[in-house]
Design a protein around this motif. Sequence first.
Motif, mmCIF file in Angstrom:
data_model
loop_
_atom_site.group_PDB
_atom_site.id
_atom_site.type_symbol
_atom_site.label_atom_id
_atom_site.label_comp_id
_atom_site.label_asym_id
_atom_site.label_seq_id
_atom_site.Cartn_x
_atom_site.Cartn_y
_atom_site.Cartn_z
ATOM 1 N N ASN A 94 1.105 -0.947 0.238
ATOM 2 C CA ASN A 94 -0.006 -0.422 0.159
ATOM 3 C C ASN A 94 0.478 1.503 0.177
ATOM 4 O O ASN A 94 1.683 1.801 0.866
ATOM 5 N N ASP A 95 0.233 1.751 -0.502
ATOM 6 C CA ASP A 95 1.725 3.126 -0.890
ATOM 7 C C ASP A 95 0.777 3.945 0.234
ATOM 8 O O ASP A 95 -0.235 4.830 -0.208
ATOM 9 N N ALA A 96 1.826 4.837 0.344
ATOM 10 C CA ALA A 96 1.709 6.029 1.838
ATOM 11 C C ALA A 96 2.401 7.599 1.385
ATOM 12 O O ALA A 96 2.501 8.455 2.393
ATOM 13 N N SER A 97 2.717 7.625 0.121
ATOM 14 C CA SER A 97 4.195 8.695 0.104
ATOM 15 C C SER A 97 3.321 9.890 -0.804
ATOM 16 O O SER A 97 1.514 9.587 -0.685
ATOM 17 N N THR A 98 3.294 10.812 -0.632
ATOM 18 C CA THR A 98 2.924 11.680 -0.890
ATOM 19 C C THR A 98 3.411 13.059 -2.269
ATOM 20 O O THR A 98 4.638 12.170 -2.717
ATOM 21 N N GLY A 99 2.828 13.467 -3.331
ATOM 22 C CA GLY A 99 3.578 14.211 -4.427
ATOM 23 C C GLY A 99 4.214 13.075 -5.533
ATOM 24 O O GLY A 99 4.878 14.121 -6.224
ATOM 25 N N VAL A 115 4.159 11.118 -8.868
ATOM 26 C CA VAL A 115 3.128 10.863 -10.518
ATOM 27 C C VAL A 115 3.347 9.378 -10.163
ATOM 28 O O VAL A 115 2.726 8.896 -12.071
ATOM 29 N N ASP A 116 4.483 8.437 -10.399
ATOM 30 C CA ASP A 116 4.948 7.603 -11.431
ATOM 31 C C ASP A 116 5.552 6.575 -10.001
ATOM 32 O O ASP A 116 6.415 7.009 -8.710
ATOM 33 N N TYR A 117 5.059 5.169 -10.282
ATOM 34 C CA TYR A 117 5.405 4.463 -8.828
ATOM 35 C C TYR A 117 5.836 3.107 -9.109
ATOM 36 O O TYR A 117 5.769 2.210 -10.279
ATOM 37 N N GLN A 118 6.792 2.317 -9.098
ATOM 38 C CA GLN A 118 8.145 1.175 -9.498
ATOM 39 C C GLN A 118 7.845 0.512 -8.055
ATOM 40 O O GLN A 118 9.041 0.695 -6.864
ATOM 41 N N TRP A 119 6.930 -0.796 -8.528
ATOM 42 C CA TRP A 119 7.275 -1.539 -7.078
ATOM 43 C C TRP A 119 7.934 -2.968 -7.375
ATOM 44 O O TRP A 119 7.859 -2.688 -8.266
ATOM 45 N N SER A 125 11.331 -6.677 -10.318
ATOM 46 C CA SER A 125 9.479 -5.344 -10.676
ATOM 47 C C SER A 125 8.074 -5.756 -11.294
ATOM 48 O O SER A 125 8.521 -6.988 -12.063
ATOM 49 N N PHE A 126 7.280 -5.566 -10.063
ATOM 50 C CA PHE A 126 5.910 -6.599 -10.471
ATOM 51 C C PHE A 126 4.861 -5.391 -10.569
ATOM 52 O O PHE A 126 4.105 -6.256 -10.687
ATOM 53 N N SER A 127 4.871 -4.010 -10.516
ATOM 54 C CA SER A 127 3.384 -3.378 -10.485
ATOM 55 C C SER A 127 3.992 -2.167 -10.960
ATOM 56 O O SER A 127 5.399 -1.740 -10.516
ATOM 57 N N SER A 128 3.390 -1.005 -11.521
ATOM 58 C CA SER A 128 3.333 -0.014 -11.063
ATOM 59 C C SER A 128 2.134 0.904 -10.938
ATOM 60 O O SER A 128 2.099 2.670 -11.204
ATOM 61 N N ASP A 129 1.238 0.405 -10.020
ATOM 62 C CA ASP A 129 0.331 0.891 -9.547
ATOM 63 C C ASP A 129 0.322 1.507 -8.293
ATOM 64 O O ASP A 129 1.336 1.299 -7.623
ATOM 65 N N PRO A 130 0.411 2.419 -7.635
ATOM 66 C CA PRO A 130 0.406 3.079 -6.330
ATOM 67 C C PRO A 130 -0.224 1.700 -5.103
ATOM 68 O O PRO A 130 0.812 1.729 -4.350
ATOM 69 N N ASP A 131 -0.799 1.067 -5.656
ATOM 70 C CA ASP A 131 -2.409 -0.454 -4.415
ATOM 71 C C ASP A 131 -1.871 -1.030 -5.501
ATOM 72 O O ASP A 131 -3.058 -2.171 -5.738
ATOM 73 N N PRO A 132 -0.715 -1.622 -5.320
ATOM 74 C CA PRO A 132 -0.817 -3.177 -6.345
ATOM 75 C C PRO A 132 -1.835 -4.585 -5.552
ATOM 76 O O PRO A 132 -2.273 -4.392 -4.435
ATOM 77 N N GLU A 133 -2.108 -5.384 -6.869
ATOM 78 C CA GLU A 133 -3.246 -6.136 -6.108
ATOM 79 C C GLU A 133 -1.643 -7.231 -5.230
ATOM 80 O O GLU A 133 -0.539 -7.058 -5.450
ATOM 81 N N PRO A 134 -2.103 -7.878 -4.292
ATOM 82 C CA PRO A 134 -1.619 -8.576 -3.109
ATOM 83 C C PRO A 134 -0.613 -9.543 -3.877
ATOM 84 O O PRO A 134 -1.150 -10.313 -5.038
ATOM 85 N N VAL A 135 0.289 -9.430 -3.298
ATOM 86 C CA VAL A 135 1.764 -10.872 -3.700
ATOM 87 C C VAL A 135 1.530 -11.805 -2.552
ATOM 88 O O VAL A 135 1.133 -12.050 -1.285
ATOM 89 N N THR A 161 8.692 8.501 -8.069
ATOM 90 C CA THR A 161 8.520 10.112 -8.926
ATOM 91 C C THR A 161 7.864 10.714 -9.003
ATOM 92 O O THR A 161 6.531 10.599 -9.139
ATOM 93 N N SER A 162 8.303 12.203 -8.711
ATOM 94 C CA SER A 162 6.942 13.449 -8.467
ATOM 95 C C SER A 162 6.934 14.224 -10.220
ATOM 96 O O SER A 162 8.462 13.753 -10.877
ATOM 97 N N ALA A 163 6.382 15.165 -10.012
ATOM 98 C CA ALA A 163 5.886 15.473 -11.255
ATOM 99 C C ALA A 163 7.772 16.374 -12.219
ATOM 100 O O ALA A 163 7.647 16.199 -13.450
ATOM 101 N N ASN A 164 8.923 16.461 -11.067
ATOM 102 C CA ASN A 164 10.104 17.517 -11.719
ATOM 103 C C ASN A 164 10.812 16.211 -11.543
ATOM 104 O O ASN A 164 11.900 16.777 -11.837
ATOM 105 N N GLY A 165 10.185 15.025 -11.807
ATOM 106 C CA GLY A 165 11.256 13.612 -11.473
ATOM 107 C C GLY A 165 12.497 13.731 -10.814
ATOM 108 O O GLY A 165 13.163 12.573 -10.679
ATOM 109 N N CYS A 166 11.449 14.157 -9.677
ATOM 110 C CA CYS A 166 12.752 13.695 -8.183
ATOM 111 C C CYS A 166 12.313 12.256 -7.823
ATOM 112 O O CYS A 166 11.038 11.643 -7.895
ATOM 113 N N THR A 167 13.010 11.787 -7.209
ATOM 114 C CA THR A 167 12.621 9.930 -6.844
ATOM 115 C C THR A 167 13.078 10.218 -5.751
ATOM 116 O O THR A 167 13.815 10.904 -4.947
ATOM 117 N N ASP A 168 12.050 8.827 -5.023
ATOM 118 C CA ASP A 168 12.668 8.725 -3.730
ATOM 119 C C ASP A 168 12.574 7.177 -3.011
ATOM 120 O O ASP A 168 10.968 6.460 -4.230
#
Length: 208
Positions: free
Chosen positions: A8-13, A15-19, A26-36, A51-58
Amino acid sequence: TSLSVAPNDASTGAVDYQWSLTGLGSFSSDPDPEPVDLNGPGQFTFSLEVTSANGCTDTEDQSVMLSTVPTPQFDVSDACIGTPTVLDGSASTTNASVGGPITDYTWDLSGDTVLYGEDAEIEFASIGSQSATLTVTTAAGCSQSTTQSFDILPRPGVALTTSDTAGCSPFNLLLEAQDTTGNVPTNNLTWYFGHGSDTNLDSDGTHT
């Protein structure tokens, strides 16, 4: 050991997600992917890169530990009434490196008595079939149970009758043993005559 985990994604700001997941990639790019579905035992690390809209990542990592389920095993034998029934759970096993050692042994005796410890003893007051359930629990809280049945057997009661108690040597003595419980066949009786002999009676029921 298996477990279904719903990331479950709890990040803020973002626009792009990589699980990604250890051993899976890598298995999903959805904020809240299906159970594994995880199959253990072992440690599994989920990683989310956003990744945020300005290209910053965390990136954030979280681990899930699937501990070993212990295997309970024990030895128990039939016992005569009035003698202790011994319960030995030392054969129980677990992978202590994944979940820790077995820390608790709980014995449930036919739903009437609860005992604790790797080994236990109990004395039953009546004959018949009994059951023992051993539940073992590891340091991680994983537990498993197993059940065995055993019998509490009647003790024999023997009465000895004779018509004479003294005589001259050689003395021919008529002996008769009687089982007072009706549970012991006569061919299970062993005679001890007090002079180094433990033979059967003669064919006429005497011993000289």
